[in-house]
Design an enzyme around this catalytic site. Sequence first.
Site, short mmCIF file in Angstrom:
data_model
loop_
_atom_site.label_atom_id
_atom_site.label_comp_id
_atom_site.label_asym_id
_atom_site.label_seq_id
_atom_site.Cartn_x
_atom_site.Cartn_y
_atom_site.Cartn_z
N ASP A 237 0.85 -1.18 0.00
CA ASP A 237 0.00 0.00 0.00
C ASP A 237 0.89 1.24 0.00
O ASP A 237 1.82 1.34 0.81
CB ASP A 237 -0.91 0.00 1.23
CG ASP A 237 -1.96 1.10 1.15
OD1 ASP A 237 -2.94 0.92 0.42
OD2 ASP A 237 -1.78 2.14 1.82
N ASN B 40 -3.21 12.96 -4.18
CA ASN B 40 -4.42 13.36 -4.89
C ASN B 40 -4.93 14.72 -4.41
O ASN B 40 -5.36 15.56 -5.22
CB ASN B 40 -5.52 12.31 -4.69
CG ASN B 40 -5.27 11.06 -5.53
OD1 ASN B 40 -4.71 11.14 -6.60
ND2 ASN B 40 -5.69 9.91 -5.01
N ASP C 131 -3.06 9.49 -10.74
CA ASP C 131 -3.14 8.37 -11.68
C ASP C 131 -1.80 8.11 -12.35
O ASP C 131 -1.40 6.96 -12.55
CB ASP C 131 -4.21 8.64 -12.74
CG ASP C 131 -5.62 8.59 -12.18
OD1 ASP C 131 -5.79 8.12 -11.04
OD2 ASP C 131 -6.54 9.03 -12.89
N GLU D 140 -4.75 2.41 -4.18
CA GLU D 140 -3.29 2.51 -4.24
C GLU D 140 -2.63 1.25 -3.69
O GLU D 140 -1.47 1.28 -3.29
CB GLU D 140 -2.81 3.74 -3.47
CG GLU D 140 -3.10 3.72 -1.99
CD GLU D 140 -4.45 4.33 -1.63
OE1 GLU D 140 -4.61 4.71 -0.47
OE2 GLU D 140 -5.33 4.41 -2.52
#
Length: 313
Positions: free
Chosen positions: A176, A184, A193, A219
Amino acid sequence: MTSRPHTLLVVDEAESTLARLARALGPEDYCLRLTSPGPEVGRLAKEVDLVVWVGGRQVAGDWLDKLLGQEGPPGPPVMVLTPREPREPWLEALTRGAEVMFDPWDVEELRARVARCLRVHARFSQLSNQVGELQRLSSTDGLTGVHNHRHFQERLREEFRRAQRYDDPLSLILMDLDHFKQVNDRHGHTTGDGVLREVAAALQQSVRETDLVARYGGEEFAVLLPRTHLTGALTVAERVRKDLATLQVGPQGSLRVTASLGLSSFPHRTVLSPEQLLLTADEALYRAKADGRDRVCLHSQMPLLPPNPSQGE
């Protein structure tokens, strides 16, 4: 602009039919190559558009299976030129998927049948390629290009069954990205992205071709390592963690990312199913995040072993 002539491989031990075929088909549309029945037929068939086998008596079933893809990838279509009698050889050829043309033949019918064989095979090849592409897309994450969650679950079950059956080791890494929400929030989802794509590419570079990399969700990524013991998997996980920590991602390489990794392995007394392998790796991942992130943790009931560089490479 004219298209290239189709190449036909004429398999004829007596070499008695080539001239007749050349006159019937014409050099403008077809280029004819001659060979005798034997091992070379399989190799030469890969280089041509159609195989014309002369003499139904000589067409063995195993050769037709090889040429028509019953025992491997489909090759070019096969046309058998044969007398009407005896019936058994050409009936067997029909059953196995070959086109049959009786000798003596009508020139116009011969040309029509050859053209139909080529047209049907071209359509089949196109459909086969489309099916292959659809299968690839159905197993691929559209954003990152690695395998998707559904495909990962299928492979996890397959590899676990294989490991149980052959008494092979199997390891799983769940990873992770740390504090990815901040990427973001601060830089926008388009940048986020892009970071995920770069991380996925780097992850694939850090593992072996035999390992499966998948986007598990958001993620989070999964790496399935067949035939890899715990020590080998630790080596891989630590290499992944270090490679990501040095990765420069985002616009102009201005962003850095770290990752928390959880690791579980089979065989182990607490891992008796693919679901348990996944749950124990997930538990280890949450421990890595709780212990400060940017680290590799094992499932709590697994012994902490020093990494062995000779495994998992």
